[in-house]
Design an enzyme around this catalytic site. Structure first.
Site, PDB file in Angstrom:
ATOM      1  CG  ASN A   9     -13.607 -25.971  51.649  1.00  0.00           C
ATOM      2  OD1 ASN A   9     -13.620 -25.563  50.644  1.00  0.00           O
ATOM      3  ND2 ASN A   9     -13.953 -26.972  52.059  1.00  0.00           N
ATOM      4  CD1 TRP A  10     -19.011 -21.186  50.826  1.00  0.00           C
ATOM      5  CD2 TRP A  10     -18.832 -19.314  49.333  1.00  0.00           C
ATOM      6  NE1 TRP A  10     -18.401 -19.669  51.556  1.00  0.00           N
ATOM      7  CE2 TRP A  10     -19.248 -19.329  50.331  1.00  0.00           C
ATOM      8  CE3 TRP A  10     -19.466 -19.254  47.631  1.00  0.00           C
ATOM      9  CZ2 TRP A  10     -19.549 -17.631  50.304  1.00  0.00           C
ATOM     10  CZ3 TRP A  10     -19.213 -17.568  48.521  1.00  0.00           C
ATOM     11  CH2 TRP A  10     -19.610 -17.258  49.027  1.00  0.00           C
ATOM     12  CE  LYS A  11     -16.300 -29.742  50.681  1.00  0.00           C
ATOM     13  NZ  LYS A  11     -16.224 -31.236  51.360  1.00  0.00           N
ATOM     14  CG  HIS A  97     -10.538 -30.331  51.664  1.00  0.00           C
ATOM     15  ND1 HIS A  97     -10.714 -31.201  51.099  1.00  0.00           N
ATOM     16  CD2 HIS A  97     -11.323 -29.766  52.151  1.00  0.00           C
ATOM     17  CE1 HIS A  97     -12.112 -31.235  51.792  1.00  0.00           C
ATOM     18  NE2 HIS A  97     -12.139 -30.465  52.543  1.00  0.00           N
ATOM     19  CD  GLU A  99     -13.189 -32.501  49.149  1.00  0.00           C
ATOM     20  OE1 GLU A  99     -13.889 -31.698  48.987  1.00  0.00           O
ATOM     21  OE2 GLU A  99     -14.808 -32.902  49.920  1.00  0.00           O
ATOM     22  CD  GLU A 169     -11.451 -30.502  56.626  1.00  0.00           C
ATOM     23  OE1 GLU A 169     -12.123 -29.739  57.470  1.00  0.00           O
ATOM     24  OE2 GLU A 169     -11.306 -30.805  55.729  1.00  0.00           O
ATOM     25  N   GLY A 175     -18.945 -34.261  54.661  1.00  0.00           N
ATOM     26  CA  GLY A 175     -20.027 -34.944  53.810  1.00  0.00           C
ATOM     27  C   GLY A 175     -20.449 -36.018  53.786  1.00  0.00           C
ATOM     28  CB  SER A 215     -20.256 -34.420  58.846  1.00  0.00           C
ATOM     29  OG  SER A 215     -20.543 -34.722  57.567  1.00  0.00           O
ATOM     30  N   GLY A 236     -18.103 -27.226  55.401  1.00  0.00           N
ATOM     31  CA  GLY A 236     -18.217 -27.656  53.991  1.00  0.00           C
ATOM     32  C   GLY A 236     -19.629 -27.439  53.685  1.00  0.00           C
ATOM     33  N   GLY A 237     -20.349 -28.175  53.647  1.00  0.00           N
ATOM     34  CA  GLY A 237     -21.745 -28.315  53.672  1.00  0.00           C
ATOM     35  C   GLY A 237     -22.995 -26.886  54.605  1.00  0.00           C
TER      36      GLY A 237
HETATM   37  P1  PGA Z   1     -18.352 -30.888  55.194  1.00  0.00           P
HETATM   38  O1  PGA Z   1     -17.266 -30.531  54.745  1.00  0.00           O
HETATM   39  O2  PGA Z   1     -18.643 -29.206  56.144  1.00  0.00           O
HETATM   40  O3  PGA Z   1     -18.754 -30.723  53.922  1.00  0.00           O
HETATM   41  O4  PGA Z   1     -18.521 -32.219  55.771  1.00  0.00           O
HETATM   42  C1  PGA Z   1     -15.818 -30.037  55.264  1.00  0.00           C
HETATM   43  C2  PGA Z   1     -15.197 -29.729  54.755  1.00  0.00           C
HETATM   44  O5  PGA Z   1     -14.520 -30.543  53.739  1.00  0.00           O
HETATM   45  O6  PGA Z   1     -13.979 -29.047  55.079  1.00  0.00           O
END
Ligand code: PGA
Length: 252
Positions: A9-11, A97, A99, A169, A175, A215, A236-237
């Site tokens: 997930n590149w956001k 998600h 967010e 999640e 993050g 994470s 994500g990251g």
């Molecule tokens: P993260 O994000 O790996 O940066 O914690 C995961 C996500 O939000 O899908």
């Protein structure tokens, strides 16, 4: 056998040029190094999907989107439909998600509509659920996650439900660099699977891929993925660095 899946997930990161560079690196490393049968998905921002599609076409890397709108088409300024995404090669759509739930007020009810439209287009929803730290500390996290599934997914007939991928999640792990321990992840994944079994039966529950996100990195992926009910990760990251993302894929 359940599918093993790693989705990146590149956001809201990577413009068209940088996104193509990252996608090319992932495609090449996957080709040279990945020998397992994991399903590999990258989810760039909407605009970057189009140029990236040409790079992943015919490779082991599949395309996902991070969101879509709940309606098929029409006067919804600024929105993108599941069908539009399909027309540029998108097979997977991340929905719900945390967010999106937090910053864009996405409710379980709205997500019901999004899940329906993605399935109607023959795409796979990656449905996200997960609790806040406060909910965990109060001991209501298990019931909270179960209610997210019940309210957004349990209206589906069995044949449709079987096409859904779930991503657990925990919000406190996204993050933050704080990962759920493998015991915490396994506990919730088992609860999710049992909850699915209570509605659709054990056989269906055994077929559903449940990913962990929050994470997840190359140095903890192996332990997380070795849990009985963890079938991969939503990353994500670490998906923004080809080396890290591919090392995670190789962790099965
Ligand atoms: P993260 O994000 O790996 O940066 O914690 C995961 C996500 O939000 O899908």
């Amino acid at each position: 056998m359940r599918k093993k899946i790693v989705a990146g997930n590149w956001k809201m990161n990577k413009n068209a040029e940088d996104g193509q560079k990252l996608a090319s690196e992932v495609v090449n490393m996957v080709k040279d190094e990945v020998t397992n049968d994991a399903t590999i998905v990258i989810c760039p921002p909407f605009l970057t999907i189009f140029p990236v599609e040409k790079l992943v076409k015919g490779t082991k890397v599949q395309l996902g989107a991070q969101n879509c709108y709940s309606k098929a088409s029409g006067a919804y300024t600024g929105e993108v439909s599941a069908e539009m995404l399909k027309s540029v090669g998108v097979q997977f759509v991340i929905l719900g998600h945390s967010e999106r739930r937090e910053y864009f007020a996405e409710s379980n009810q709205l997500l019901t509509e999004k899940v329906n439209i993605v399935l109607a287009n023959g795409q796979t929803p990656i449905f996200c659920c997960g609790e806040t730290l406060d909910q965990r500390q109060k001991g209501i996290h298990l019931d909270f996650v179960k209610s997210q599934l019940t309210e957004s997914l349990f209206h589906l007939p069995e044949a449709e439900f079987k096409k859904v991928v779930i991503a657990y999640e925990p919000i406190w792990a996204i993050g933050t660099g704080v990962t759920a321990t493998s015991a915490q992840a396994q506990e919730m994944h088992e609860i999710i699977r049992n909850h699915i079994a209570s509605k659709y039966g054990k056989n269906v529950a055994e077929e559903i891929s449940i990913l962990y996100g929050g994470s997840c990195k190359p140095d903890n992926a192996k332990e997380l993925f070795s849990c009985k009910d963890v079938d991969g990760g939503l990353i994500g990251g670490a998906s923004l660095k080809a080396r890290d993302f591919v090392d995670i894929i190789k962790s099965f």
